[in-house]
Scaffold this motif. Structure first.
Motif, PDB file in Angstrom:
ATOM      1  N   UNK A 139       0.406  -1.431  -0.250  1.00 34.22           N
ATOM      2  CA  UNK A 139      -0.014   0.357   0.210  1.00 34.22           C
ATOM      3  C   UNK A 139       1.180   1.337  -0.372  1.00 34.22           C
ATOM      4  N   UNK A 140       0.409   2.461  -0.523  1.00 34.00           N
ATOM      5  CA  UNK A 140       1.136   3.859  -0.832  1.00 34.00           C
ATOM      6  C   UNK A 140       0.389   4.918  -0.822  1.00 34.00           C
ATOM      7  N   UNK A 141       0.505   6.103  -0.059  1.00 33.69           N
ATOM      8  CA  UNK A 141      -0.190   6.484  -0.310  1.00 33.69           C
ATOM      9  C   UNK A 141       1.136   7.932   0.290  1.00 33.69           C
ATOM     10  N   UNK A 142      -0.124   9.013  -1.067  1.00 34.31           N
ATOM     11  CA  UNK A 142       0.552  10.521  -1.376  1.00 34.31           C
ATOM     12  C   UNK A 142      -0.267  11.162  -1.631  1.00 34.31           C
ATOM     13  N   UNK A 143       0.300  12.511  -1.689  1.00 38.57           N
ATOM     14  CA  UNK A 143      -0.320  13.589  -2.005  1.00 38.57           C
ATOM     15  C   UNK A 143      -1.420  14.316  -2.841  1.00 38.57           C
ATOM     16  N   UNK A 144      -1.096  13.918  -3.949  1.00 40.22           N
ATOM     17  CA  UNK A 144      -1.914  14.224  -4.462  1.00 40.22           C
ATOM     18  C   UNK A 144      -3.612  14.187  -4.557  1.00 40.22           C
ATOM     19  N   UNK A 145      -4.128  15.293  -4.979  1.00 38.33           N
ATOM     20  CA  UNK A 145      -5.608  14.903  -4.371  1.00 38.33           C
ATOM     21  C   UNK A 145      -6.603  14.773  -5.326  1.00 38.33           C
ATOM     22  N   UNK A 146      -6.366  14.110  -6.346  1.00 34.71           N
ATOM     23  CA  UNK A 146      -7.217  13.308  -7.324  1.00 34.71           C
ATOM     24  C   UNK A 146      -7.211  12.342  -7.136  1.00 34.71           C
ATOM     25  N   UNK A 147      -5.656  11.267  -6.703  1.00 32.05           N
ATOM     26  CA  UNK A 147      -5.560   9.940  -6.584  1.00 32.05           C
ATOM     27  C   UNK A 147      -4.166  10.404  -5.462  1.00 32.05           C
ATOM     28  N   UNK A 148      -4.722   9.430  -5.007  1.00 27.72           N
ATOM     29  CA  UNK A 148      -3.580   9.405  -3.030  1.00 27.72           C
ATOM     30  C   UNK A 148      -3.338   8.122  -2.438  1.00 27.72           C
ATOM     31  N   UNK A 149      -3.732   6.695  -2.672  1.00 30.90           N
ATOM     32  CA  UNK A 149      -3.581   6.048  -2.156  1.00 30.90           C
ATOM     33  C   UNK A 149      -4.370   4.922  -3.257  1.00 30.90           C
ATOM     34  N   UNK A 150      -2.895   3.594  -2.851  1.00 29.32           N
ATOM     35  CA  UNK A 150      -3.155   2.265  -4.568  1.00 29.32           C
ATOM     36  C   UNK A 150      -2.836   1.460  -3.495  1.00 29.32           C
ATOM     37  N   UNK A 151      -3.385   0.736  -3.726  1.00 29.03           N
ATOM     38  CA  UNK A 151      -2.596  -1.195  -3.406  1.00 29.03           C
ATOM     39  C   UNK A 151      -2.307  -1.608  -4.428  1.00 29.03           C
ATOM     40  N   UNK A 152      -0.897  -2.234  -4.675  1.00 30.09           N
ATOM     41  CA  UNK A 152      -0.911  -2.651  -5.737  1.00 30.09           C
ATOM     42  C   UNK A 152      -0.261  -3.830  -5.426  1.00 30.09           C
ATOM     43  N   UNK A 153      -0.342  -5.276  -6.757  1.00 29.75           N
ATOM     44  CA  UNK A 153       1.022  -6.666  -6.284  1.00 29.75           C
ATOM     45  C   UNK A 153       2.160  -6.306  -7.301  1.00 29.75           C
ATOM     46  N   UNK A 154       3.139  -6.546  -6.934  1.00 27.34           N
ATOM     47  CA  UNK A 154       4.256  -6.089  -6.789  1.00 27.34           C
ATOM     48  C   UNK A 154       5.145  -7.184  -8.464  1.00 27.34           C
ATOM     49  N   UNK A 155       3.699  -8.672  -7.657  1.00 27.95           N
ATOM     50  CA  UNK A 155       4.363  -9.817  -8.645  1.00 27.95           C
ATOM     51  C   UNK A 155       3.631  -8.938 -10.536  1.00 27.95           C
ATOM     52  N   UNK A 156       3.162  -8.152 -10.035  1.00 25.85           N
ATOM     53  CA  UNK A 156       2.459  -7.458 -11.909  1.00 25.85           C
ATOM     54  C   UNK A 156       4.204  -6.789 -12.772  1.00 25.85           C
ATOM     55  N   UNK A 157       4.846  -6.690 -11.817  1.00 25.64           N
ATOM     56  CA  UNK A 157       6.204  -6.243 -12.447  1.00 25.64           C
ATOM     57  C   UNK A 157       6.826  -7.230 -12.767  1.00 25.64           C
ATOM     58  N   UNK A 158       7.276  -7.632 -14.183  1.00 26.22           N
ATOM     59  CA  UNK A 158       8.053  -9.143 -14.553  1.00 26.22           C
ATOM     60  C   UNK A 158       9.164  -9.333 -13.977  1.00 26.22           C
ATOM     61  N   UNK A 159      10.094  -8.468 -13.939  1.00 25.39           N
ATOM     62  CA  UNK A 159      11.833  -8.918 -13.834  1.00 25.39           C
ATOM     63  C   UNK A 159      10.892  -8.941 -12.090  1.00 25.39           C
ATOM     64  N   UNK A 160      10.418  -7.925 -11.197  1.00 25.44           N
ATOM     65  CA  UNK A 160      10.768  -8.573  -9.229  1.00 25.44           C
ATOM     66  C   UNK A 160       9.817  -9.923  -9.618  1.00 25.44           C
TER      67      UNK A 160
END
Length: 356
Positions: free
Chosen positions: A313-334
């Protein structure tokens, strides 16, 4: 976080919709929008590919840190969140009640000579909180007032005050195995390890900048990592000193997480808007595996899910989109780097939550 039914105080609420499934993961998010300060409880379900806010709590003050715990004095175990803010008082909110309007209890109290009230706790903003999962009635707090307090929540008073720092204390973490060992980092460019049975004697290491994030290495119990205000990540062995240091980001490190299940997986984030995935060991500097921007602005916080070892999970300061959940296995090299290593099986810890 313990998975259970969360009851609503609202008569028209559909309790079936409020139920938390065994496959759900809960995420605590401190969210500030304009003048509103909100504690949000997200539900993430990997199988259903769903992410939504289950319920939220309006806070009276700007949240600077949050910490999940399961303890309230003289009550059964539940789900609670301690919140540190611009005020010296720590609030503990019950997450199992929807539409709650006040904290279950607080830690700290301003003094008053006129009312003959004794001052209790910090004298300035609370920047860091760390709950002791082994001694569950203990929580540590770090403050702008340069102190670390160890609270006995049973009596709602600090039983130990640590005054070793010469500047703000802004990160804390208890050792995962040794209940008495506390790691702390401050704006005096130092990190310290305390045996809280005798905190006046401690180990100190200097950092290349202010301590922004610290974490124990869960797979190597004598080692820990620190991320600094200059974007540097440093690794230390309590017995040997510094093992390595890298310039990980161009700005301060705002997220630092080491996997408990995948050997060598390190994830960092920064206000340079990037999240980086590293392959590391104790003998040599980490190798950068992947770098990603999530388009959430300056990244202010990051964490790994305790149940899904490649979900962040990651949180940022962009008003329109400031939170995300992501599976890093979606990155091939990872995926190609870490999946072949297999996972270390852990005993489930019902005290854990994924908090941002």
């Amino acid at each position: 976080m313990t998975q259970k039914i969360i009851f609503s105080e609202s008569d028209d609420s559909d309790k079936e919709d409020d139920a938390i499934k065994p496959t759900d993961n809960l995420i605590l998010v401190g969210h500030v929008e304009g003048d509103a300060s909100i504690l949000e409880v997200y539900v993430y379900n990997e199988e259903e590919e769903s992410l939504y806010v289950h319920h939220d709590i309006f806070l009276p003050s700007f949240p600077l840190c949050v910490e999940h715990l399961n303890y309230e004095p003289k009550m059964p175990k539940g789900n609670y969140c301690a919140v540190g803010s611009m005020t010296p008082v720590i609030e503990v909110w019950d997450l199992d009640i929807m539409n709650v309007i006040e904290p279950s209890f607080t830690l700290g109290r301003p003094g008053s000579k006129k009312k003959k009230k004794e001052h209790i706790g910090h004298t300035d903003a609370v920047l860091a909180l760390a709950w002791n999962k082994i001694y569950d009635h203990v929580i540590a707090s770090g403050s702008v007032d340069q102190t670390v307090l160890l609270w006995d929540m049973e009596i709602k008073r600090p039983n130990t005050t640590i005054k070793s720092f010469t500047d703000k204390v802004q990160c804390l973490e208890w050792h995962p195995l040794e209940a008495q060992t506390l790691l702390a980092g401050g704006c005096d460019s130092s990190t310290r390890v305390f045996d809280c049975r005798a905190p006046e004697t401690h180990q100190t290491w200097l950092l290349d900048g202010e301590a922004e994030r610290i974490c124990w290495n869960p797979l190597e119990p004598f080692t820990f990592l620190a991320g600094t205000s200059k974007g540097v990540v440093q690794c230390f062995d309590c017995r040997k000193g510094q093992l390595w240091a890298i310039s990980a980001h161009s700005k301060e490190v705002t997220g630092l997480s080491v996997s408990k299940q995948c050997q060598g997986l390190l994830i960092t984030s920064s206000t340079d808007e990037t999240v980086k995935i590293w392959d590391f060991n104790l003998e040599s500097e980490p190798k950068l595996v992947s770098e990603k921007e999530f388009n959430i602005g300056n990244v202010h916080c990051l964490d790994l899910c305790p149940d899904l070892p490649f979900v962040i999970t990651a949180g940022g300061d962009k008003k329109s989109h400031n939170f995300t959940v992501f599976d890093i296995q979606n990155i091939d090299v990872v995926k190609h780097t870490f999946t072949p290593r297999g996972l270390i099986q852990l005993v489930p810890d019902t005290n854990e939550s994924n908090s941002t």
